[in-house]
Design a protein around this motif. Structure first.
Motif, PDB file in Angstrom:
ATOM      1  N   GLU A 232      60.547  46.442  16.920  1.00 41.49           N
ATOM      2  CA  GLU A 232      60.411  45.026  16.598  1.00 41.49           C
ATOM      3  C   GLU A 232      59.087  44.788  15.892  1.00 41.49           C
ATOM      4  O   GLU A 232      58.234  45.672  15.818  1.00 41.49           O
ATOM      5  CB  GLU A 232      60.508  44.151  17.848  1.00 41.49           C
ATOM      6  CG  GLU A 232      59.409  44.374  18.870  1.00 41.49           C
ATOM      7  CD  GLU A 232      59.540  43.431  20.063  1.00 41.49           C
ATOM      8  OE1 GLU A 232      58.673  42.551  20.193  1.00 41.49           O
ATOM      9  OE2 GLU A 232      60.494  43.568  20.850  1.00 41.49           O
ATOM     10  N   ASN A 237      61.737  39.701  16.407  1.00 42.86           N
ATOM     11  CA  ASN A 237      62.742  40.753  16.240  1.00 42.86           C
ATOM     12  C   ASN A 237      62.989  40.927  14.745  1.00 42.86           C
ATOM     13  O   ASN A 237      62.626  40.074  13.940  1.00 42.86           O
ATOM     14  CB  ASN A 237      64.033  40.371  16.959  1.00 42.86           C
ATOM     15  CG  ASN A 237      63.870  40.300  18.471  1.00 42.86           C
ATOM     16  OD1 ASN A 237      63.932  39.229  19.060  1.00 42.86           O
ATOM     17  ND2 ASN A 237      63.665  41.445  19.110  1.00 42.86           N
ATOM     18  N   PHE A 239      65.605  42.226  11.364  1.00 43.70           N
ATOM     19  CA  PHE A 239      66.961  42.418  10.856  1.00 43.70           C
ATOM     20  C   PHE A 239      66.888  42.996   9.448  1.00 43.70           C
ATOM     21  O   PHE A 239      66.000  42.639   8.665  1.00 43.70           O
ATOM     22  CB  PHE A 239      67.719  41.085  10.796  1.00 43.70           C
ATOM     23  CG  PHE A 239      68.061  40.496  12.139  1.00 43.70           C
ATOM     24  CD1 PHE A 239      69.328  40.654  12.688  1.00 43.70           C
ATOM     25  CD2 PHE A 239      67.125  39.759  12.851  1.00 43.70           C
ATOM     26  CE1 PHE A 239      69.642  40.104  13.916  1.00 43.70           C
ATOM     27  CE2 PHE A 239      67.427  39.205  14.077  1.00 43.70           C
ATOM     28  CZ  PHE A 239      68.698  39.380  14.618  1.00 43.70           C
ATOM     29  N   THR A 248      70.388  45.347  13.229  1.00 44.97           N
ATOM     30  CA  THR A 248      69.185  45.070  14.004  1.00 44.97           C
ATOM     31  C   THR A 248      69.079  46.083  15.133  1.00 44.97           C
ATOM     32  O   THR A 248      70.113  46.547  15.650  1.00 44.97           O
ATOM     33  CB  THR A 248      69.200  43.625  14.563  1.00 44.97           C
ATOM     34  OG1 THR A 248      67.898  43.299  15.081  1.00 44.97           O
ATOM     35  CG2 THR A 248      70.221  43.450  15.666  1.00 44.97           C
ATOM     36  N   ARG A 261      66.868  35.797  18.143  1.00 40.58           N
ATOM     37  CA  ARG A 261      67.659  36.991  17.799  1.00 40.58           C
ATOM     38  C   ARG A 261      69.106  36.801  18.213  1.00 40.58           C
ATOM     39  O   ARG A 261      70.035  37.044  17.433  1.00 40.58           O
ATOM     40  CB  ARG A 261      67.065  38.219  18.500  1.00 40.58           C
ATOM     41  CG  ARG A 261      67.874  39.499  18.353  1.00 40.58           C
ATOM     42  CD  ARG A 261      67.305  40.594  19.270  1.00 40.58           C
ATOM     43  NE  ARG A 261      67.989  41.863  19.084  1.00 40.58           N
ATOM     44  CZ  ARG A 261      69.112  42.220  19.695  1.00 40.58           C
ATOM     45  NH1 ARG A 261      69.680  41.370  20.552  1.00 40.58           N
ATOM     46  NH2 ARG A 261      69.665  43.394  19.477  1.00 40.58           N
ATOM     47  N   ASP A 262      69.314  36.368  19.443  1.00 41.81           N
ATOM     48  CA  ASP A 262      70.661  36.137  19.955  1.00 41.81           C
ATOM     49  C   ASP A 262      71.372  35.058  19.144  1.00 41.81           C
ATOM     50  O   ASP A 262      72.575  35.173  18.850  1.00 41.81           O
ATOM     51  CB  ASP A 262      70.579  35.741  21.429  1.00 41.81           C
ATOM     52  CG  ASP A 262      71.945  35.608  22.079  1.00 41.81           C
ATOM     53  OD1 ASP A 262      72.593  36.641  22.304  1.00 41.81           O
ATOM     54  OD2 ASP A 262      72.353  34.464  22.359  1.00 41.81           O
ATOM     55  N   GLU A 277      74.314  45.925  16.189  1.00 46.14           N
ATOM     56  CA  GLU A 277      73.123  46.266  16.963  1.00 46.14           C
ATOM     57  C   GLU A 277      73.171  47.772  17.190  1.00 46.14           C
ATOM     58  O   GLU A 277      74.083  48.283  17.842  1.00 46.14           O
ATOM     59  CB  GLU A 277      73.125  45.523  18.291  1.00 46.14           C
ATOM     60  CG  GLU A 277      73.117  44.007  18.163  1.00 46.14           C
ATOM     61  CD  GLU A 277      73.249  43.314  19.512  1.00 46.14           C
ATOM     62  OE1 GLU A 277      72.278  43.363  20.300  1.00 46.14           O
ATOM     63  OE2 GLU A 277      74.326  42.748  19.777  1.00 46.14           O
ATOM     64  N   SER A 300      62.990  37.238  13.242  1.00 43.50           N
ATOM     65  CA  SER A 300      63.440  36.040  13.939  1.00 43.50           C
ATOM     66  C   SER A 300      62.601  35.860  15.195  1.00 43.50           C
ATOM     67  O   SER A 300      62.265  36.825  15.875  1.00 43.50           O
ATOM     68  CB  SER A 300      64.924  36.149  14.321  1.00 43.50           C
ATOM     69  OG  SER A 300      65.116  37.116  15.346  1.00 43.50           O
TER      70      SER A 300
END
Length: 361
Positions: A232, A237, A239, A248, A261-262, A277, A300
């Protein structure tokens, strides 16, 4: 426990800053939430009091053994003047996960949500309404027992402070430059990288300072074991959009389970954008760039929301992404998340919680 919250009124109030001078984390509101824990009484005496300095014993265990955890979330003013929180229960759940890992007694999640609502209701005039602004909530817990000895403390203090903020990086959507760190590591499997504890951030400062001296805004951490897999960024986080698919790093015990992130993953699935993921090496990222397949890179996080990345430096090998301009998917994600947060677009996930109508005291 009793969910009633005492209120202590301030004798005077601060002058509020304008939206133009906010920055991030520089100003603090008139009130804060405070609650104490002892082994005998458990969590007790929840109260909203005037913002004030803390008085702690020099022997307080937080200073010596590092039992300190925190969260970060935001309240937003909508176009019709309402105030809403973004996914607050996710942050409360994650706070208790941090408690468990740091041997801190868990907090009552209903009481925490009530504390958020009542504190914001009192401080509603501190929620800014300029573009890109919000009221940042910082809940945190520290060990306060005066004792020198390595064991979990038996006394703690939980606080929630509020800070009106603007964009984390200044020009919010200007792509940032990221330095891939190969010497220092952020976290290891079995450690505390997956929770929000103060020590994680203290351990990152030296690498961040070195990167800043080279002209880079953030560090991209690699795994501690093989020093090759992406984990990270310092405050986000990460992507990668590679040949139409968003990739990610998977949660593995050393990566923080980011709320934003979620949210990004849920939005991409909602839009039928391929997202995966998985474990991805920095070499794979650079090889994708060499093939012309690295379309976008973005971070993010609560503070920055979506932060496009325009440059990566890995051991002196520098690549640019998207001509150092924000990519269309990054822009779409930013518009969608901030639109939901501020009520400008529909919320198909029931992520927001309107706290406008909370009446207290």
């Amino acid at each position: 426990m009793d969910h009633s919250i005492q209120f202590v009124e301030a004798t005077s109030l601060k002058q509020k800053p304008s939206s133009e001078e906010l920055g991030f984390g520089r100003f603090f509101s008139d009130y804060m939430f405070e609650m104490d824990y002892s082994a005998e009484a458990g969590w007790h005496d929840p109260r909203i009091v005037p913002y004030h300095p803390l008085t702690l014993e020099p022997s307080s265990m937080v200073f010596h053994y590092g039992q300190a955890i925190f969260e970060g979330l935001k309240a937003y003013k909508t176009k019709d003047g309402h105030i809403q929180l973004f996914r607050p229960t996710k942050n409360i759940t994650r706070l208790n996960k941090s408690c468990e890992r740091l041997c801190i007694p868990k907090v009552d999640e209903e009481l925490m949500l009530k504390a958020f609502k009542e504190l914001i209701s009192i401080e509603k005039d501190w929620v800014p309404n300029g573009d890109g602004t919000s009221l940042y909530l910082r809940p945190f817990i520290i060990a306060t027992e005066p004792y020198l000895g390595v064991r979990p403390a038996r006394e703690y203090k939980l606080l929630i402070i509020l800070s009106p903020v603007g964009a984390y990086y200044g020009d919010q959507l200007a792509p940032v430059k990221i330095y891939v760190e190969e010497h220092y590591v952020r976290a290891v499997l079995g450690g505390v990288g997956h929770v929000k504890t103060a020590g994680n951030y203290a351990a990152s400062l030296k690498a961040q300072e070195d990167a800043s001296a080279k002209g880079y805004a953030q560090i991209l951490w690699l795994d501690a074991k093989e020093n090759k897999y992406v984990e990270e960024v310092g405050s986000m986080n990460i992507f990668f959009k590679i040949n139409g698919e968003v990739v990610t790093p998977q949660l593995n015990g050393s990566i923080l389970d980011g709320v934003t992130r979620d949210s990004v993953i849920d939005l991409l699935k909602h839009w039928n954008v391929p997202v995966r993921e998985t474990r991805i090496s920095i070499k794979e990222v650079f090889e994708a760039h060499a093939r012309g397949e690295l379309e976008e890179v973005f971070g993010s996080g609560t503070a920055a929301v979506i932060s496009p990345v325009g440059e990566l430096n890995w051991n002196g090998d520098i690549i640019t992404v998207g001509d150092q301009k924000i990519g269309p998917l990054s822009q779409r994600l930013y518009d969608a998340i901030t639109g939901i947060q501020t009520g400008k677009v529909a919320d198909p996930f029931d992520w927001t919680l309107d706290v406008t109508s909370v009446k207290v005291y």
